[in-house]
Design an enzyme around this catalytic site. Structure first.
Site, PDB file in Angstrom:
ATOM      1  CG  MET A 176      19.350 -15.019  12.019  1.00 18.81           C
ATOM      2  SD  MET A 176      18.754 -16.586  11.320  1.00 18.81           S
ATOM      3  CE  MET A 176      17.619 -17.094  12.602  1.00 18.81           C
ATOM      4  CG  HIS A 199      16.082 -24.055   5.373  1.00 22.60           C
ATOM      5  ND1 HIS A 199      15.691 -23.162   6.347  1.00 22.60           N
ATOM      6  CD2 HIS A 199      15.464 -25.226   5.674  1.00 22.60           C
ATOM      7  CE1 HIS A 199      14.874 -23.755   7.192  1.00 22.60           C
ATOM      8  NE2 HIS A 199      14.720 -25.011   6.803  1.00 22.60           N
TER       9      HIS A 199
HETATM   10  C1  GRF Z   1      23.201 -22.083   8.706  1.00 28.79           C
HETATM   11  O1  GRF Z   1      22.814 -23.266   9.348  1.00 28.79           O
HETATM   12  C2  GRF Z   1      22.246 -21.779   7.578  1.00 28.79           C
HETATM   13  O2  GRF Z   1      21.756 -22.912   6.958  1.00 28.79           O
HETATM   14  C3  GRF Z   1      21.146 -21.048   8.287  1.00 28.79           C
HETATM   15  O3  GRF Z   1      21.791 -20.258   9.249  1.00 28.79           O
HETATM   16  C4  GRF Z   1      23.034 -20.870   9.619  1.00 28.79           C
HETATM   17  C5  GRF Z   1      24.104 -19.865   9.403  1.00 28.79           C
HETATM   18  O4  GRF Z   1      25.342 -20.284   9.887  1.00 28.79           O
HETATM   19  N1  GRF Z   1      20.358 -20.315   7.358  1.00 28.79           N
HETATM   20  P1  GRF Z   1      26.658 -19.426   9.584  1.00 28.79           P
HETATM   21  O5  GRF Z   1      26.393 -18.008  10.107  1.00 28.79           O
HETATM   22  O6  GRF Z   1      26.893 -19.452   8.126  1.00 28.79           O
HETATM   23  O7  GRF Z   1      27.729 -20.098  10.374  1.00 28.79           O
END
Ligand code: GRF
Length: 221
Positions: free
Chosen positions: A92, A111
């Site tokens: 993030m 994404h």
């Molecule tokens: C996923 O929905 C991905 O597409 C987005 O962030 C989320 C991450 O989920 N970029 P996780 O940490 O892999 O469970």
């Protein structure tokens, strides 16, 4: 068999990291995870890597005054580990142009929408509000503009009349867990080559890709 050295960058629960860990557990899979980096020390995904003995590193963005310094610290760690492909998986932080250009065509992201629709955050809420019938997820090469870049693979997820943001997110996430290992495998086998703004896929049965385009519809309970 040659295995591409991956790094996975996370900030949270790391379920996509888990999907990649599970794929790499297969000795025939053409990639292995050398390093997992989180910008948050409490990211629960770190535990998933530690459990299977993958090296983990926490690089807190809050320890740096400038984005470029944080990015440089990431690059130093990735180069020390001789990483060949970086997989962003719920990371993030926006990465700056110096970092993105340095890792050009060696940096991919997943994404939770069918790009170029619904870039940015809250994709499922926005898809429901827009009344689209098909949601999904995308693995793409990263460029300096957020959620833009040559698309490696996509999976479609039909939207149900009674869907909530949560239910839709769950079903899309299930598809992400199929899609990310599939896309990384294509890249590792040299079957996904960037050609301008697009990715050319070679040497794969069309049925393999079609299976992801039309996944089985499973309703969340
Ligand atoms: C996923 O929905 C991905 O597409 C987005 O962030 C989320 C991450 O989920 N970029 P996780 O940490 O892999 O469970």
């Amino acid at each position: 068999m040659r295995q591409l050295k991956l790094a996975v960058l996370i900030s949270g629960s790391g379920t996509n990291l888990q999907a990649l860990i599970d794929a790499c557990a297969n000795p025939d899979y053409p990639a292995k995870i050398s390093l997992v980096i989180s910008n948050k020390e409490n990211a629960s995904g770190l535990g998933r890597a530690k459990e299977v003995g993958i090296q983990t590193l926490v690089i807190r963005h809050t320890d740096f005054n400038k984005r470029d310094e944080f990015d440089k610290s990431l690059t130093d760690a990735l180069e020390s580990a001789k990483v060949e492909l970086i997989c962003l998986a719920g990371f993030m932080r926006i990465l700056g142009p110096v970092f993105v250009n340095h890792w050009h065509d060696r940096l991919v992201n997943i994404h939770p929408s069918l790009l170029p629709a619904f870039k940015g955050l809250h994709t499922h809420k926005r898809a429901l509000e827009a009344g689209v019938r098909i949601a999904g997820c995308t693995v793409h090469y990263v460029r300096t503009e957020v959620d833009v870049g040559p698309i490696v693979a996509q999976a479609a997820v039909p939207i149900m009349p009674d869907d909530t943001e949560h239910r839709l997110a769950e079903r899309v996430l299930q598809q992400e867990h199929q899609l990310y290992p599939f896309a990384v495998e294509l890249i590792a086998r040299g079957q996904a080559r960037v050609d301008g703004a697009r990715v050319q896929i070679t040497g794969t049965e069309p049925s393999g890709i079609a299976a992801l385009i039309s996944p089985q519809v499973t309703k969340a309970e």
